[in-house]
Write a protein that holds these residues in place. Structure first.
Motif, PDB file in Angstrom:
ATOM      1  N   ARG A  91      61.590-134.030  31.529  1.00 54.49           N
ATOM      2  CA  ARG A  91      62.225-132.971  30.738  1.00 54.49           C
ATOM      3  C   ARG A  91      62.794-133.529  29.443  1.00 54.49           C
ATOM      4  O   ARG A  91      62.644-132.924  28.381  1.00 54.49           O
ATOM      5  N   LYS A  92      63.456-134.695  29.510  1.00 55.18           N
ATOM      6  CA  LYS A  92      64.054-135.292  28.322  1.00 55.18           C
ATOM      7  C   LYS A  92      62.986-135.671  27.295  1.00 55.18           C
ATOM      8  O   LYS A  92      63.184-135.486  26.084  1.00 55.18           O
ATOM      9  N   GLU A  95      61.969-132.470  25.644  1.00 53.93           N
ATOM     10  CA  GLU A  95      63.061-131.977  24.813  1.00 53.93           C
ATOM     11  C   GLU A  95      63.168-132.803  23.530  1.00 53.93           C
ATOM     12  O   GLU A  95      63.367-132.258  22.437  1.00 53.93           O
ATOM     13  N   CYS A  98      60.913-131.886  20.868  1.00 52.90           N
ATOM     14  CA  CYS A  98      61.226-130.581  20.270  1.00 52.90           C
ATOM     15  C   CYS A  98      60.408-129.422  20.829  1.00 52.90           C
ATOM     16  O   CYS A  98      60.089-128.474  20.099  1.00 52.90           O
ATOM     17  N   GLN A 101      63.263-124.784  24.131  1.00 53.33           N
ATOM     18  CA  GLN A 101      64.066-124.841  25.352  1.00 53.33           C
ATOM     19  C   GLN A 101      63.612-123.808  26.377  1.00 53.33           C
ATOM     20  O   GLN A 101      63.711-124.026  27.581  1.00 53.33           O
ATOM     21  N   SER A 102      63.095-122.686  25.889  1.00 53.01           N
ATOM     22  CA  SER A 102      62.649-121.624  26.800  1.00 53.01           C
ATOM     23  C   SER A 102      61.467-122.042  27.653  1.00 53.01           C
ATOM     24  O   SER A 102      61.182-121.418  28.676  1.00 53.01           O
ATOM     25  N   ASP A 106      65.948-125.391  33.016  1.00 57.28           N
ATOM     26  CA  ASP A 106      67.304-125.743  32.619  1.00 57.28           C
ATOM     27  C   ASP A 106      67.865-126.769  33.606  1.00 57.28           C
ATOM     28  O   ASP A 106      67.214-127.138  34.591  1.00 57.28           O
ATOM     29  N   HIS A 107      69.080-127.244  33.333  1.00 59.87           N
ATOM     30  CA  HIS A 107      69.618-128.335  34.147  1.00 59.87           C
ATOM     31  C   HIS A 107      69.955-127.886  35.573  1.00 59.87           C
ATOM     32  O   HIS A 107      69.931-128.694  36.503  1.00 59.87           O
TER      33      HIS A 107
END
Length: 351
Positions: A91-92, A95, A98, A101-102, A106-107
């Motif tokens: 995930r990182k 992210e 770029c 986020q959608s 999520d966390h």
């Protein structure tokens, strides 16, 4: 390893990074025509995909930064990221590149995925399945201290001890009668790092297999097919590529097809209850046939893998009835490569 670490700054060992470069093309096997596949080395992926069956004609290989740019220029509703499996490090990476986020879990979802990937989840699911289907076999216990493990080893005599997060036979130890000092040191390290271990009897295994599923957006669990694989000393060796009929024929030598169908439906119901609205993606359930006092019995849940598996990959071949049975495995030579070869004999015999 990344799930056990549980943090985004995980750096995989060199051998894992090499495997990621060499086998990065693999999603092309199950991808739809026109899909984008993210790889570390595009040129290498093109060559490997061509060797594996001209897969480069089906997908577009790009780097993660190129894929992020394409995602930013697309309708967010059309961006669907499907890694081999989710962890904080993956995930990182996305992210940092770029990605919208959608398009990322999520966390809260990441915490759930990590917790579900813990073998504790399999312990609970096994209990639920066996409650509905008592004619199966299998038990597993969670232990949080070395003394608890020693007590269970005394009960089972021969036992298998597993770290909460591990795969492909890693993080597994066998206790054959004696509980020795080396085992105590290993247990202490695992319990300190991961909080617990699971322990189960060492069964007389006859056949390894599994069922592959996908958790869908509407909350249902779709059955994908059977996975028949080969292990040696608990370590995964390869998956059999053949038709569903042939795989079933191999299994029903020991277990009635009606029982397999009942287990499949029960798992679909239990997994749907667990994941509805919280997880979308592939998963697999490993099983085995064991010999117990002259009878063949089904262990319906050795472990659950909340990710894509080599069983999913083998299913992507869509084997034809006229093709010989083959085995697919990852071979470690100068580079890691996908190796597919015909097999002449079944892996198991009636003992």
């Amino acid at each position: 390893m990344a799930l056990a670490f549980g943090k985004p700054n995980f750096t995989p060992p060199h051998v894992v990074r090499a495997m990621r470069i060499n086998l990065g093309f693999l999603p092309a096997l199950w991808a739809e025509k026109g899909d984008v596949v993210i790889v570390d080395d595009v040129d290498y992926a093109l060559k490997a995909a061509h060797k594996a069956g001209r897969l480069e004609e089906k997908v577009l290989f790009v780097t993660v930064s190129e894929a992020a740019r394409m995602a930013a220029e697309s309708d967010p509703g059309l961006v669907d990221i499907q890694p081999w499996g989710w962890d904080e490090a993956v995930r990182k990476q996305l992210e940092r590149a770029c990605f919208p986020q959608s398009s990322l879990p999520d966390h809260i979802q990441m915490t759930l995925i990590r917790n579900w990937s813990n073998r504790k989840t399999g312990v609970a699911l096994l209990g639920n399945v066996r409650k509905f289907i008592p004619e199966t076999v299998g038990e597993s216990v969670i232990c949080t201290s070395v003394d608890e493990v020693a007590d269970m080893c005394s009960k089972y005599h021969n036992a298998v001890v597993k770290a909460p997060w591990s795969c492909s036979g890693r993080g597994i130890r066998y206790v054959l009668g004696r509980f020795e000092g080396g085992m105590e040191r290993w247990l202490s390290n695992i319990i300190d790092q991961q909080g617990a271990v699971t322990i189960e009897p060492l069964y007389h295994k006859v056949l390894d297999f599994g069922m592959e599923f996908s958790a869908l957006g509407d909350g249902t669990i779709r059955y994908e097919g059977l996975s028949v694989f080969h292990t040696e000393n608990g370590a995964y060796i390869g998956n059999v590529i053949t038709t569903e009929r042939r795989k079933m024929e191999r299994i029903v030598k020991y277990i009635p097809s009606e029982l397999l169908e009942t287990v499949k439906i029960t798992l679909q119901n239990e997994l749907a209850t667990l994941f509805k609205g919280k997880y979308v993606g592939p998963l697999g359930v490993d099983m085995m046939v064991v010999l117990d006092e002259g009878r063949f019995l089904l262990h319906p849940l050795v472990e659950m893998n909340l990710r894509r598996t080599m069983g999913h990959l083998a299913l992507a071949w869509n084997a034809s009835p006229i093709e010989p049975e083959r085995i697919v495995r990852v071979r470690d030579g100068v580079n890691f490569e996908l190796h597919v070869k015909p097999i002449e004999n079944a892996f198991v015999k009636v003992l």
